[in-house]
Design a protein around this motif. Structure first.
Motif, PDB file in Angstrom:
ATOM      1  N   ASN A  49     -13.211   5.548   0.663  1.00 58.74           N
ATOM      2  CA  ASN A  49     -12.945   5.090   2.114  1.00 58.74           C
ATOM      3  C   ASN A  49     -13.189   3.457   2.248  1.00 58.74           C
ATOM      4  O   ASN A  49     -12.922   2.971   3.409  1.00 58.74           O
ATOM      5  CB  ASN A  49     -13.776   5.657   2.879  1.00 58.74           C
ATOM      6  N   ARG A  83      -4.951  -1.064  -6.729  1.00 58.59           N
ATOM      7  CA  ARG A  83      -3.878  -0.204  -6.131  1.00 58.59           C
ATOM      8  C   ARG A  83      -2.417  -0.915  -6.293  1.00 58.59           C
ATOM      9  O   ARG A  83      -1.463  -0.033  -6.077  1.00 58.59           O
ATOM     10  CB  ARG A  83      -4.191   0.020  -4.912  1.00 58.59           C
ATOM     11  N   GLN A 104     -14.109  -3.906  -2.529  1.00 59.03           N
ATOM     12  CA  GLN A 104     -12.798  -3.503  -1.794  1.00 59.03           C
ATOM     13  C   GLN A 104     -11.713  -4.587  -2.615  1.00 59.03           C
ATOM     14  O   GLN A 104     -10.597  -4.106  -2.657  1.00 59.03           O
ATOM     15  CB  GLN A 104     -13.149  -3.596  -0.453  1.00 59.03           C
ATOM     16  N   TRP A 143     -17.387  -5.560  -0.130  1.00 57.00           N
ATOM     17  CA  TRP A 143     -16.453  -6.391  -0.023  1.00 57.00           C
ATOM     18  C   TRP A 143     -15.836  -6.781  -1.469  1.00 57.00           C
ATOM     19  O   TRP A 143     -14.663  -6.635  -1.630  1.00 57.00           O
ATOM     20  CB  TRP A 143     -16.868  -7.881   0.726  1.00 57.00           C
ATOM     21  N   LEU A 174     -11.200   1.036   1.137  1.00 52.94           N
ATOM     22  CA  LEU A 174     -10.020  -0.043   1.699  1.00 52.94           C
ATOM     23  C   LEU A 174      -9.836   0.221   3.264  1.00 52.94           C
ATOM     24  O   LEU A 174      -9.432  -0.779   3.554  1.00 52.94           O
ATOM     25  CB  LEU A 174      -9.026   0.822   1.108  1.00 52.94           C
ATOM     26  N   GLU A 175     -10.570   1.104   3.843  1.00 53.18           N
ATOM     27  CA  GLU A 175     -10.449   0.969   5.266  1.00 53.18           C
ATOM     28  C   GLU A 175     -11.403   0.082   6.009  1.00 53.18           C
ATOM     29  O   GLU A 175     -11.298  -0.079   7.124  1.00 53.18           O
ATOM     30  CB  GLU A 175     -10.417   2.412   5.774  1.00 53.18           C
ATOM     31  N   THR A 182       0.635  -1.005  -0.034  1.00 57.28           N
ATOM     32  CA  THR A 182      -0.072   0.034   0.042  1.00 57.28           C
ATOM     33  C   THR A 182       1.179   1.624  -0.033  1.00 57.28           C
ATOM     34  O   THR A 182       1.739   1.664   0.451  1.00 57.28           O
ATOM     35  CB  THR A 182      -1.497  -0.502   1.050  1.00 57.28           C
ATOM     36  N   TRP A 223      -7.791   5.257  -8.690  1.00 56.46           N
ATOM     37  CA  TRP A 223      -6.843   4.317  -8.054  1.00 56.46           C
ATOM     38  C   TRP A 223      -5.598   4.885  -7.761  1.00 56.46           C
ATOM     39  O   TRP A 223      -4.556   4.432  -8.084  1.00 56.46           O
ATOM     40  CB  TRP A 223      -6.522   3.002  -9.030  1.00 56.46           C
ATOM     41  N   GLU A 246     -10.536  -3.006  -5.716  1.00 54.64           N
ATOM     42  CA  GLU A 246      -9.856  -1.819  -5.490  1.00 54.64           C
ATOM     43  C   GLU A 246      -8.234  -2.225  -5.068  1.00 54.64           C
ATOM     44  O   GLU A 246      -7.379  -1.693  -5.237  1.00 54.64           O
ATOM     45  CB  GLU A 246     -10.719  -0.998  -4.459  1.00 54.64           C
ATOM     46  N   ARG A 247      -8.274  -3.154  -4.067  1.00 53.17           N
ATOM     47  CA  ARG A 247      -7.010  -3.760  -3.785  1.00 53.17           C
ATOM     48  C   ARG A 247      -6.177  -4.064  -4.533  1.00 53.17           C
ATOM     49  O   ARG A 247      -4.726  -3.866  -4.783  1.00 53.17           O
ATOM     50  CB  ARG A 247      -7.185  -4.888  -2.639  1.00 53.17           C
TER      51      ARG A 247
END
Length: 278
Positions: A180, A240, A233, A230, A182-183, A45, A125, A236-237
């Motif tokens: 938000n 990134r 996310q 989920w 990813l948090e 990250t 991203w 997105e993970r």
């Protein structure tokens, strides 16, 4: 699913931002077919001095540049000096399409803001699409070209349709609060069995594993909003992990071992439909 995995090679989907992502997809019927892709892999990250003798008054020195200006200049020079990455090579016709879409970025952002009724920080991203300070640093960032071309390719090189898709993407990301996501925390005991991002292929592309069989459908899909967040996310993970310099694509591995008519119940069908409609 529109924003994440598509069970076809080099697929780009429909409405969401991640829909512009080009994915290579590997489909396995059993885990043994994965040839090394393991379901059990770990989840990842100045002070002026007066002249001693009479004479003309010297001109005042120019004010030092602000930190923002210095940063923007340094970024511009850095971008200019960077070599073109493997993912940043385009044909002349592709460059022209990218230029047309890039030139419209301020208008696209304004239209998205008008639809949302508030200002936004347009980025995808981790890559800003418009410079907030009005500098041309973004214009020199070839990562933007790579991202814009994903939208163009997703709409069969139609810049008009790519423009509309990009605007809808910016709007959707705000409405879905992707900034938000990813948090957010999700139960590991439920979703680690459904999918995860782990490792890279030989070309450096991150690999996402997706499992469809032997799931507890009530636990996974029962809370539909939780499942959708989920899933976004997870995507997105993976996104990134791309640098949009040398690596701009992901690999999706789909494992259908254990999938049958009985496992694809109403709960799973509802979740599948909602995922596609994102």
């Amino acid at each position: 699913m529109a924003d994440a995995t598509q069970a076809a090679t080099d697929t780009v989907a429909s409405k969401t931002d991640s829909t512009a992502v080009q994915n290579d997809t590997v489909v396995f019927g059993t885990e043994a077919d994965a040839a090394g892709f393991s379901r059990n892999a770990p989840t990842t990250t100045d002070t002026s001095v007066p002249s001693p003798v009479p004479g003309p008054v010297p001109e005042a020195a120019p004010a030092p540049a602000s930190a923002t200006e210095d940063d923007a200049l340094a970024e511009s020079l850095q971008l200019e000096s960077k070599p073109i990455g493997k993912a940043q090579h385009f044909s002349e016709s592709q460059k022209e399409s990218i230029r047309k879409l890039r030139d419209q970025l301020p208008e696209i952002v304004k239209e998205a803001e008008d639809e949302l009724g508030k200002t936004i920080e347009p980025s995808l991203w981790g890559v800003p699409l418009v410079s907030p300070d009005g500098t041309d640093a973004v214009l020199r960032d070839l990562r933007v070209d790579v991202i814009l071309y994903k939208f163009i390719k997703a709409r069969n090189n139609d810049v008009v349709q790519a423009r509309e898709m990009l605007k809808k993407t910016l709007v959707w990301r705000v409405q879905f609060d992707v900034a938000n996501i990813l948090e957010e925390k999700f139960p590991e005991d439920v979703f680690s069995k459904v999918g995860y991002v782990y490792g890279h292929d030989r070309e450096g592309r991150p690999v996402t594993y997706n499992f469809y069989g032997n799931l507890d459908n009530a636990s996974v899909f029962g809370n539909l909003d939780r499942f959708l967040r989920w899933r976004v996310q997870l995507h997105e993970r993976g996104m990134r992990m791309l640098d949009f310099v040398d690596v701009a694509d992901m690999v999706q591995v789909h494992d259908y071992d254990g999938v049958g008519l009985l496992s694809y119940d109403k709960t799973a069908r509802t979740a599948s439909k909602a995922t596609v409609q994102l």
